[in-house]
Design an enzyme around this catalytic site. Structure first.
Site, PDB file in Angstrom:
ATOM      1  N   LYS A 177       2.831   8.991  -3.541  1.00  0.00           N
ATOM      2  CA  LYS A 177       1.776   9.578  -2.708  1.00  0.00           C
ATOM      3  C   LYS A 177       1.485   8.666  -1.517  1.00  0.00           C
ATOM      4  CE  LYS A 177      -2.730   8.937  -3.800  1.00  0.00           C
ATOM      5  NZ  LYS A 177      -3.557   8.418  -2.696  1.00  0.00           N
ATOM      6  N   ASN A 178       1.253   7.384  -1.791  1.00  0.00           N
ATOM      7  CA  ASN A 178       0.815   6.497  -0.717  1.00  0.00           C
ATOM      8  C   ASN A 178       1.913   6.238   0.317  1.00  0.00           C
ATOM      9  OD1 ASN A 178      -1.704   6.410  -1.805  1.00  0.00           O
ATOM     10  ND2 ASN A 178      -1.533   4.353  -2.671  1.00  0.00           N
ATOM     11  N   CYS A 227     -11.806   8.058  -1.600  1.00  0.00           N
ATOM     12  CA  CYS A 227     -12.400   7.725  -2.891  1.00  0.00           C
ATOM     13  C   CYS A 227     -13.641   6.855  -2.694  1.00  0.00           C
ATOM     14  CB  CYS A 227     -11.399   6.928  -3.732  1.00  0.00           C
ATOM     15  SG  CYS A 227     -10.227   7.925  -4.627  1.00  0.00           S
ATOM     16  N   ARG A 233     -14.814   0.155   2.251  1.00  0.00           N
ATOM     17  CA  ARG A 233     -13.545   0.507   2.873  1.00  0.00           C
ATOM     18  C   ARG A 233     -13.638   0.807   4.370  1.00  0.00           C
ATOM     19  NH1 ARG A 233     -10.148   4.438  -0.886  1.00  0.00           N
ATOM     20  NH2 ARG A 233      -8.420   3.113  -0.310  1.00  0.00           N
ATOM     21  N   ASP A 285      -4.688  -0.184  -8.069  1.00  0.00           N
ATOM     22  CA  ASP A 285      -4.550   1.222  -8.456  1.00  0.00           C
ATOM     23  C   ASP A 285      -4.108   1.403  -9.907  1.00  0.00           C
ATOM     24  OD1 ASP A 285      -5.378   2.011  -5.974  1.00  0.00           O
ATOM     25  OD2 ASP A 285      -3.412   2.662  -5.256  1.00  0.00           O
ATOM     26  N   ARG A 304      -5.301  14.938  -6.670  1.00  0.00           N
ATOM     27  CA  ARG A 304      -4.984  14.250  -5.422  1.00  0.00           C
ATOM     28  C   ARG A 304      -3.767  13.346  -5.600  1.00  0.00           C
ATOM     29  NH1 ARG A 304      -9.375  10.653  -3.229  1.00  0.00           N
ATOM     30  NH2 ARG A 304      -7.635  10.299  -1.841  1.00  0.00           N
TER      31      ARG A 304
HETATM   32  C1  UD1 Z   1      -4.154   1.626   0.126  1.00  0.00           C
HETATM   33  C2  UD1 Z   1      -3.858   2.694  -0.897  1.00  0.00           C
HETATM   34  C3  UD1 Z   1      -4.831   2.618  -2.057  1.00  0.00           C
HETATM   35  C4  UD1 Z   1      -4.860   1.208  -2.645  1.00  0.00           C
HETATM   36  C5  UD1 Z   1      -5.079   0.165  -1.549  1.00  0.00           C
HETATM   37  C6  UD1 Z   1      -4.963  -1.260  -2.058  1.00  0.00           C
HETATM   38  C7  UD1 Z   1      -2.965   4.455   0.511  1.00  0.00           C
HETATM   39  C8  UD1 Z   1      -3.137   5.813   1.063  1.00  0.00           C
HETATM   40  N1  UD1 Z   1      -3.945   3.985  -0.269  1.00  0.00           N
HETATM   41  O1  UD1 Z   1      -5.447   1.898   0.616  1.00  0.00           O
HETATM   42  O2  UD1 Z   1      -4.421   3.551  -3.057  1.00  0.00           O
HETATM   43  O3  UD1 Z   1      -5.897   1.115  -3.594  1.00  0.00           O
HETATM   44  O4  UD1 Z   1      -4.120   0.342  -0.508  1.00  0.00           O
HETATM   45  O5  UD1 Z   1      -3.734  -1.463  -2.643  1.00  0.00           O
HETATM   46  O6  UD1 Z   1      -1.962   3.812   0.707  1.00  0.00           O
HETATM   47  N2  UD1 Z   1     -10.450  -3.228   4.420  1.00  0.00           N
HETATM   48  C9  UD1 Z   1     -11.336  -3.645   5.389  1.00  0.00           C
HETATM   49  N3  UD1 Z   1     -11.105  -3.252   6.678  1.00  0.00           N
HETATM   50  C10 UD1 Z   1     -10.041  -2.476   7.028  1.00  0.00           C
HETATM   51  C11 UD1 Z   1      -9.141  -2.067   6.018  1.00  0.00           C
HETATM   52  C12 UD1 Z   1      -9.382  -2.468   4.726  1.00  0.00           C
HETATM   53  O7  UD1 Z   1     -12.316  -4.341   5.120  1.00  0.00           O
HETATM   54  O8  UD1 Z   1      -9.892  -2.133   8.206  1.00  0.00           O
HETATM   55  C13 UD1 Z   1     -10.678  -3.662   3.011  1.00  0.00           C
HETATM   56  C14 UD1 Z   1     -10.903  -2.516   2.063  1.00  0.00           C
HETATM   57  O9  UD1 Z   1     -12.252  -2.160   2.033  1.00  0.00           O
HETATM   58  C15 UD1 Z   1     -10.417  -3.097   0.766  1.00  0.00           C
HETATM   59  C16 UD1 Z   1      -9.278  -4.007   1.172  1.00  0.00           C
HETATM   60  O10 UD1 Z   1      -9.470  -4.249   2.562  1.00  0.00           O
HETATM   61  O11 UD1 Z   1     -11.427  -3.849   0.166  1.00  0.00           O
HETATM   62  C17 UD1 Z   1      -7.880  -3.457   0.986  1.00  0.00           C
HETATM   63  O12 UD1 Z   1      -7.788  -2.187   1.573  1.00  0.00           O
HETATM   64  P1  UD1 Z   1      -6.436  -1.606   2.133  1.00  0.00           P
HETATM   65  O13 UD1 Z   1      -5.300  -2.441   1.688  1.00  0.00           O
HETATM   66  O14 UD1 Z   1      -6.579  -1.332   3.578  1.00  0.00           O
HETATM   67  O15 UD1 Z   1      -6.369  -0.222   1.362  1.00  0.00           O
HETATM   68  P2  UD1 Z   1      -5.991   1.205   1.919  1.00  0.00           P
HETATM   69  O16 UD1 Z   1      -4.871   1.095   2.899  1.00  0.00           O
HETATM   70  O17 UD1 Z   1      -7.204   1.941   2.304  1.00  0.00           O
END
Ligand code: UD1
Length: 422
Positions: free
Chosen positions: A22-23, A118, A123, A309, A401
């Site tokens: 999915k991701n 979620c 985030r 995850d 999802r």
């Molecule tokens: C992706 C995955 C999700 C997984 C996560 C961590 C997808 C669609 N989703 O989510 O399933 O749980 O990686 O492995 O691929 N953060 C910030 N600022 C930002 C971006 C992130 O503070 O601009 C923080 C987030 O709140 C979180 C951490 O960084 O605490 C990691 O998030 P991130 O790796 O970006 O996760 P996603 O890409 O949203």
């Protein structure tokens, strides 16, 4: 809203095919916006998040056709006819922010609603914005939207040094950099297999990328990208989830298409818990080493660490382990919402901030429980498979999802599981 009814009935054995990730698919799909030629993805998972991304891309003017029963996505973005990603679609799924980098890189402007997704913590998307700003984007946040413009009409190569690892921000920066003028170096890049998959697909489209899978990715911008066909990498989270079925219930399950390199840290924790994982010609075979599951400590971390995850699903296993396990969640600040639901099934869990202490009990008991997010929902199903009696998991739209045909896959191993249509 549909529910899922599970009757726990002992050991489960069989073969489970693992779908495309999915991701990975959610980041490969927006890559279509980078080129006016067709991008075709094979091995796509059939999930509601993919339908949401399809809807989003179509709203921007892309053509997206789901072929071969949804496993092939034929996409084409001859022209981006609308550069605004609307709140009504974006709010359903955080990955929607991934259209920002490609639109900005191709046409020099984009407007994207701030995302939802979620409810597992704040985030924010500040790192995505930081990367694009470094590459010469002018950003304006108003009315819940990011209004982005490339200064001079084109993004420029830059050094993007992330203060901490973000999967999505790395993906957005990587896609944007493929069409930027000059060289971009992404430091402290995420190393997840989904990033490697994206880089491989972009390279097939003509991008010049080096270093994916390491903490430094270097991209030499090109003038245009062309069409490509790419198979979506195996879903390591779906894989890990089904590897837990024989661990939690007993029996032996072969996960078809499973690869050890995708789940290294997770398989290592399973091994310590008393679960054997062996490679076969078709994938991975999993069973308990002996009757018992040992308590183990788990700490989530960016890849190659233990994936956040899989934390909820691992907790379900540890609920009936011998002794006390400590799970530390280091990626998201509010990701133990499954704990009170597992407690309803007789689990002993104490949560303090980002740490959960799980004291194993001899047996979980069926109950009515509620899915609170995607991975939490499947952790409740795993717990229900091992519990005594009947469990009804409500709000399973979260499950849809991220897991395709979950009842079918589990029934093939002997599970008693059915969907109750609302
Ligand atoms: C992706 C995955 C999700 C997984 C996560 C961590 C997808 C669609 N989703 O989510 O399933 O749980 O990686 O492995 O691929 N953060 C910030 N600022 C930002 C971006 C992130 O503070 O601009 C923080 C987030 O709140 C979180 C951490 O960084 O605490 C990691 O998030 P991130 O790796 O970006 O996760 P996603 O890409 O949203």
């Amino acid at each position: 809203m549909d529910s899922i009814l599970v009757r726990g009935n002992g050991a489960l054995s069989g073969a489970i095919p693992i779908a495309g990730a999915k991701n990975a698919c959610l980041t490969l799909m927006p890559a279509t916006l980078l080129s006016d030629e067709p991008l075709t993805l094979t091995n796509a998972p059939r999930l509601s998040d993919i339908a949401t991304m399809t809807q989003l891309l179509q709203s921007l003017g892309a053509e997206v056709a789901a072929l071969a029963d949804g496993q092939v996505l034929a996409m084409s973005s001859h022209k981006i006819s609308n550069h605004t990603a609307d709140y009504d679609i974006v709010r359903k799924m955080r990955a929607s922010i991934l259209v920002l980098g490609p639109m900005l890189a191709r046409d020099g402007h984009a407007v994207v609603s701030l995302p939802g997704g979620c409810a597992i913590g704040a985030r924010p998307v500040d790192l995505h914005l930081m990367a694009l700003e470094a590459m010469g984007a002018e950003l304006d946040l108003r009315d819940g939207y990011v209004h982005a413009k490339a200064i001079g009409g084109k993004l420029k190569g830059a050094v993007v040094d992330f203060p901490f690892v973000s999967v999505g921000a790395t993906e957005n920066a990587l896609m944007a950099a493929t069409l930027a003028k000059g060289t971009t170096v992404i430091k402290n890049a995420a190393r997840e297999p989904e990033i490697v998959d994206l880089a491989q697909c972009l390279r097939k489209m003509g991008a010049q990328i080096e270093g994916e899978g390491t903490a430094t990715i270097t991209i030499q911008g090109v003038d245009r990208l062309h069409g490509a066909t790419h198979p979506v990498v195996t879903d390591r989270i779906e894989l890990g989830t089904y590897m837990l079925v024989p661990a939690i219930c007993g029996g032996e399950v072969e996960c078809i298409g499973g690869r050890l390199d995708l789940v290294g840290a997770f398989a290592e924790r399973l091994d310590a818990a008393g679960v054997s994982v062996t490679e076969t010609a078709r994938g991975l075979k999993v069973s308990r080493k002996n009757g018992r599951i040992n308590a183990v400590n788990v700490m989530t971390a960016p890849f190659p660490g233990f994936p956040t995850d899989l934390q909820a699903q691992m907790m379900a296993l540890l609920c009936t382990a011998d002794g006390v396990s400590v799970l530390e969640e280091r990626i998201f600040e509010n990701r133990f919402m499954h704990a009170p639901e597992l407690t309803r099934m007789g689990a002993k869990i104490e949560v303090h901030g980002g740490t959960a202490k799980v004291t194993g009990v001899s047996k979980l008991k069926g109950a009515r429980v509620m899915a609170t997010d995607l991975r939490a929902s499947v952790s409740l199903i795993l717990a229900a498979l091992a519990a005594e009696g009947e469990t009804v998991v409500s709000r399973v739209y979260h499950l849809d999802r991220g897991y395709e045909r979950v009842e079918e896959k589990l029934r093939a191993c002997g599970a008693q599981i059915e969907r109750i249509k609302a």
